[in-house]
Write a protein that holds these residues in place. Structure first.
Motif, short mmCIF file in Angstrom:
data_model
loop_
_atom_site.label_atom_id
_atom_site.label_comp_id
_atom_site.label_asym_id
_atom_site.label_seq_id
_atom_site.Cartn_x
_atom_site.Cartn_y
_atom_site.Cartn_z
N PRO A 117 0.55 -0.87 0.35
CA PRO A 117 0.38 -0.19 -0.13
C PRO A 117 0.95 1.40 -0.02
CG PRO A 117 -1.38 -1.41 1.08
CD PRO A 117 0.33 -2.60 1.29
N LEU A 118 1.43 1.32 0.83
CA LEU A 118 2.55 2.78 1.28
C LEU A 118 3.72 2.49 -0.34
CD1 LEU A 118 3.04 2.72 4.14
CD2 LEU A 118 1.66 3.78 3.34
N ILE A 119 3.77 1.68 -0.95
CA ILE A 119 4.78 1.67 -2.10
C ILE A 119 3.98 1.67 -4.22
CG2 ILE A 119 7.24 1.23 -3.72
CD1 ILE A 119 7.83 0.29 -0.58
N ARG A 120 3.71 2.30 -4.52
CA ARG A 120 2.98 2.89 -5.37
C ARG A 120 3.46 2.23 -6.73
NH1 ARG A 120 -2.00 6.42 -4.92
NH2 ARG A 120 -3.69 5.53 -3.96
N ASP A 121 3.22 1.64 -7.87
CA ASP A 121 3.93 1.38 -8.65
C ASP A 121 3.64 2.42 -9.89
OD1 ASP A 121 2.54 -1.40 -8.15
OD2 ASP A 121 4.65 -2.42 -9.48
N VAL A 122 4.39 3.13 -10.02
CA VAL A 122 4.80 4.58 -10.96
C VAL A 122 5.43 4.41 -12.28
CG1 VAL A 122 4.64 7.01 -10.77
CG2 VAL A 122 3.14 5.74 -9.53
N ASP A 123 5.61 4.53 -13.43
CA ASP A 123 6.18 5.05 -13.93
C ASP A 123 7.39 6.28 -13.83
OD1 ASP A 123 7.88 5.06 -15.91
OD2 ASP A 123 6.96 4.24 -17.87
N GLU A 141 5.35 16.20 -9.64
CA GLU A 141 3.82 15.50 -9.63
C GLU A 141 3.56 14.40 -8.92
OE1 GLU A 141 2.33 16.22 -14.69
OE2 GLU A 141 4.19 15.32 -13.61
N LEU A 142 4.86 13.57 -8.93
CA LEU A 142 5.04 12.42 -8.27
C LEU A 142 3.98 12.47 -6.82
CD1 LEU A 142 9.13 11.56 -9.26
CD2 LEU A 142 5.81 10.54 -9.65
N PRO A 143 4.92 12.93 -5.72
CA PRO A 143 3.56 13.13 -4.72
C PRO A 143 2.38 13.05 -4.98
CG PRO A 143 4.65 14.95 -4.55
CD PRO A 143 5.48 14.54 -5.95
N GLY A 144 2.05 13.40 -5.55
CA GLY A 144 -0.17 13.78 -5.81
C GLY A 144 0.12 11.96 -5.79
N VAL A 172 9.00 12.90 1.85
CA VAL A 172 9.57 12.04 1.56
C VAL A 172 8.36 10.62 0.88
CG1 VAL A 172 11.02 9.69 1.89
CG2 VAL A 172 11.91 12.15 2.94
N TRP A 173 9.15 10.28 -0.87
CA TRP A 173 7.60 9.45 -0.66
C TRP A 173 8.71 7.91 -1.62
CZ3 TRP A 173 8.46 14.34 -1.68
CH2 TRP A 173 7.84 15.51 -1.42
N TYR A 174 7.63 7.15 -1.48
CA TYR A 174 8.16 5.66 -2.14
C TYR A 174 7.18 5.11 -3.26
CZ TYR A 174 11.24 5.87 2.22
OH TYR A 174 12.19 6.00 3.04
N VAL A 179 12.58 -1.73 -10.05
CA VAL A 179 13.40 -0.81 -8.20
C VAL A 179 12.30 -0.58 -7.33
CG1 VAL A 179 15.47 -0.25 -10.77
CG2 VAL A 179 13.47 1.06 -10.22
N VAL A 180 13.07 0.39 -6.71
CA VAL A 180 12.39 0.60 -5.63
C VAL A 180 12.76 2.18 -5.56
CG1 VAL A 180 13.33 -0.23 -3.65
CG2 VAL A 180 11.25 0.76 -3.19
N CYS A 181 12.02 3.39 -5.87
CA CYS A 181 12.90 4.77 -5.91
C CYS A 181 12.37 5.39 -4.23
CB CYS A 181 12.47 5.44 -6.55
SG CYS A 181 13.04 4.46 -8.00
#
Length: 199
Positions: A33-39, A47-50, A60-62, A143-145
């Motif tokens: 739940p706390l690490i979403r799949d995003v390109d 835009e990524l924090p949203g 900090v975001w994962y 990878v995990v970012c």
């Protein structure tokens, strides 16, 4: 997911690789739940924090992301600019055995097509890769970012002003065991490198 009051997601590099990324590598359908799949590279970092499940003031975001390769090389171009690799990779080691389990790469986002210092932003990303030893596995590399926006605090100080106590505090925040000397040394050097790149 709604904002979690009083909860902070602070996985260590070892946990990110050995638990979350290892599972994702072996089973692409794995979700957390706390690490979403995003390109990552389809978006501007602002835009990524949203898109994250974590909506807090931690900055900090994962994300799980797939590396897109062209001619054997990973394309680092993104919306509105590019991610530039800085420094050398850091080895992530298992907590108990001290064996290498992955690598951490640090990237900084540059606005536009010019990678000059004047276009460097405060967006920093740690890209964790799993050291896959399974010969059966074939597939796209995931990878995990860990995305972070650096605040203005301390910005503009020379590398000679990097306080050792600041690095120590950062290491304490990682909850690393005091017995893992090699791991501590690696993380310490990586943290110092990160600070220096943004000065």
């Amino acid at each position: 997911m709604d904002s979690l009051v009083g909860y902070t997601f602070q996985p260590t590099p070892e946990a990110l690789v050995s638990h979350y990324l290892k599972k994702k590598t072996r089973d692409p359908a794995f979700t957390y739940p706390l690490i979403r799949d995003v390109d990552i590279y389809k978006y501007h970092p602002c835009e990524l924090p949203g898109l994250s499940s974590i909506q807090s003031d931690e900055q900090v975001w994962y994300f799980f992301s797939t590396l897109a390769k062209s001619g054997g090389l990973v394309s680092r171009k993104a919306k509105g600019g590019s991610w530039k690799i800085t420094g050398k990779d850091c080895v992530v080691k298992a907590k108990h055995s001290n064996n290498p389990i992955g690598f951490k790469k640090t990237l900084v986002f540059y606005q536009g097509s010019n990678l000059g210092k004047q276009n460097r932003t405060k967006w920093v990303m740690h890209e964790y890769r799993y050291l896959n030893k399974d010969p059966v596995f074939t597939g796209t590399e995931v990878v995990v970012c860990r995305l972070k926006r650096i605040s203005n605090e301390g910005h503009g100080l020379g590398e000679e002003h990097i306080a050792p106590e600041l690095v120590t505090q950062q290491l304490q925040d990682l909850h690393l065991p005091s017995s893992s000397n090699n791991l501590m040394e690696c993380e310490s050097q990586c943290l110092i490198d990160d600070f220096q790149r943004l000065m």
